[in-house]
Design a protein around this motif. Structure first.
Motif, mmCIF file in Angstrom:
data_model
loop_
_atom_site.group_PDB
_atom_site.id
_atom_site.type_symbol
_atom_site.label_atom_id
_atom_site.label_comp_id
_atom_site.label_asym_id
_atom_site.label_seq_id
_atom_site.Cartn_x
_atom_site.Cartn_y
_atom_site.Cartn_z
ATOM 1 N N GLU A 6 11.249 -4.447 -17.950
ATOM 2 C CA GLU A 6 10.303 -3.441 -18.453
ATOM 3 C C GLU A 6 8.960 -4.055 -18.844
ATOM 4 N N ALA A 7 8.996 -5.259 -19.399
ATOM 5 C CA ALA A 7 7.760 -5.921 -19.822
ATOM 6 C C ALA A 7 6.876 -6.300 -18.638
ATOM 7 N N CYS A 8 7.421 -6.285 -17.437
ATOM 8 C CA CYS A 8 6.693 -6.719 -16.240
ATOM 9 C C CYS A 8 6.234 -5.554 -15.362
ATOM 10 N N THR A 9 6.456 -4.338 -15.800
ATOM 11 C CA THR A 9 6.156 -3.164 -14.986
ATOM 12 C C THR A 9 4.680 -3.075 -14.589
ATOM 13 N N GLU A 10 3.784 -3.350 -15.515
ATOM 14 C CA GLU A 10 2.360 -3.250 -15.186
ATOM 15 C C GLU A 10 1.963 -4.278 -14.123
ATOM 16 N N LEU A 11 2.491 -5.489 -14.224
ATOM 17 C CA LEU A 11 2.209 -6.511 -13.200
ATOM 18 C C LEU A 11 2.748 -6.074 -11.836
ATOM 19 N N LYS A 12 3.920 -5.460 -11.836
ATOM 20 C CA LYS A 12 4.500 -4.991 -10.570
ATOM 21 C C LYS A 12 3.627 -3.905 -9.962
ATOM 22 N N ARG A 13 3.132 -2.998 -10.790
ATOM 23 C CA ARG A 13 2.275 -1.920 -10.283
ATOM 24 C C ARG A 13 0.992 -2.489 -9.672
ATOM 25 N N GLU A 14 0.408 -3.479 -10.338
ATOM 26 C CA GLU A 14 -0.801 -4.110 -9.798
ATOM 27 C C GLU A 14 -0.511 -4.755 -8.443
ATOM 28 N N TYR A 15 0.601 -5.473 -8.366
ATOM 29 C CA TYR A 15 0.971 -6.110 -7.103
ATOM 30 C C TYR A 15 1.252 -5.062 -6.030
ATOM 31 N N ASP A 16 2.014 -4.039 -6.372
ATOM 32 C CA ASP A 16 2.343 -2.990 -5.395
ATOM 33 C C ASP A 16 1.082 -2.330 -4.843
ATOM 34 N N GLN A 17 0.130 -2.032 -5.728
ATOM 35 C CA GLN A 17 -1.122 -1.425 -5.265
ATOM 36 C C GLN A 17 -1.860 -2.351 -4.307
ATOM 37 N N CYS A 18 -1.956 -3.612 -4.661
ATOM 38 C CA CYS A 18 -2.634 -4.588 -3.814
ATOM 39 C C CYS A 18 -1.937 -4.689 -2.463
ATOM 40 N N PHE A 19 -0.607 -4.832 -2.489
ATOM 41 C CA PHE A 19 0.148 -4.980 -1.246
ATOM 42 C C PHE A 19 0.009 -3.744 -0.371
ATOM 43 N N ASN A 20 0.169 -2.562 -0.961
ATOM 44 C CA ASN A 20 0.081 -1.329 -0.175
ATOM 45 C C ASN A 20 -1.295 -1.151 0.449
ATOM 46 N N ARG A 21 -2.334 -1.508 -0.295
ATOM 47 C CA ARG A 21 -3.697 -1.422 0.229
ATOM 48 C C ARG A 21 -3.879 -2.415 1.386
ATOM 49 N N TRP A 22 -3.439 -3.660 1.181
ATOM 50 C CA TRP A 22 -3.536 -4.678 2.232
ATOM 51 C C TRP A 22 -2.742 -4.260 3.472
ATOM 52 N N PHE A 23 -1.534 -3.763 3.255
ATOM 53 C CA PHE A 23 -0.666 -3.381 4.369
ATOM 54 C C PHE A 23 -1.315 -2.277 5.201
ATOM 55 N N ALA A 24 -1.824 -1.241 4.535
ATOM 56 C CA ALA A 24 -2.416 -0.095 5.236
ATOM 57 C C ALA A 24 -3.770 -0.419 5.857
ATOM 58 N N GLU A 25 -4.601 -1.140 5.116
ATOM 59 C CA GLU A 25 -5.972 -1.358 5.562
ATOM 60 C C GLU A 25 -6.152 -2.595 6.442
ATOM 61 N N LYS A 26 -5.259 -3.538 6.353
ATOM 62 C CA LYS A 26 -5.420 -4.785 7.115
ATOM 63 C C LYS A 26 -4.268 -5.020 8.096
ATOM 64 N N PHE A 27 -3.067 -5.170 7.558
ATOM 65 C CA PHE A 27 -1.929 -5.567 8.383
ATOM 66 C C PHE A 27 -1.664 -4.595 9.536
ATOM 67 N N LEU A 28 -1.650 -3.304 9.249
ATOM 68 C CA LEU A 28 -1.375 -2.323 10.297
ATOM 69 C C LEU A 28 -2.486 -2.261 11.350
ATOM 70 N N LYS A 29 -3.638 -2.817 11.032
ATOM 71 C CA LYS A 29 -4.755 -2.859 11.976
ATOM 72 C C LYS A 29 -4.863 -4.218 12.658
ATOM 73 N N GLY A 30 -3.835 -5.053 12.484
ATOM 74 C CA GLY A 30 -3.785 -6.345 13.159
ATOM 75 C C GLY A 30 -4.456 -7.486 12.425
ATOM 76 N N GLU A 31 -4.915 -7.263 11.212
ATOM 77 C CA GLU A 31 -5.557 -8.310 10.427
ATOM 78 C C GLU A 31 -4.546 -8.878 9.431
ATOM 79 N N SER A 32 -3.778 -9.850 9.875
ATOM 80 C CA SER A 32 -2.722 -10.365 8.999
ATOM 81 C C SER A 32 -3.072 -11.689 8.347
ATOM 82 N N ALA A 33 -4.278 -12.185 8.539
ATOM 83 C CA ALA A 33 -4.674 -13.463 7.944
ATOM 84 C C ALA A 33 -4.917 -13.296 6.450
#
Length: 91
Positions: A6-33
């Protein structure tokens, strides 16, 4: 989704947002670097690994309810934390 700790929930949310943004905006468009979320993941991972070790080990609420319903004696038992009771051969 909340963190396992429970104490780590905010850190997880920050990571999830970053990952989801990267995945949608970069990785799915072929930019995996690159690894734009790596530091956030490391902070979250450290929190999950360290926080449980700082708190006393105890059964979770669902376990406590089941123990009471089944009248299981637990006096004198020591509940295992994240590293207690593990041997070299354990996984």
């Amino acid at each position: 989704m909340n963190s396992v700790g429970e104490a780590c929930t905010e850190l997880k949310r920050e990571y999830d947002q970053c990952f989801n943004r990267w995945f949608a905006e970069k990785f799915l468009k072929g930019e995996s670097a690159g690894d734009p979320c790596g530091q956030l993941f490391k902070r979250y991972q450290l929190c999950v690994q360290v926080r449980p070790a700082l708190a006393p080990a105890r059964p979770v609420a669902a376990d406590s309810k089941a123990i009471k319903e089944k009248d299981i004696p637990i006096e004198g038992l020591e509940f295992m934390g994240p590293s207690k009771g593990k041997t070299e051969n354990s996984s």
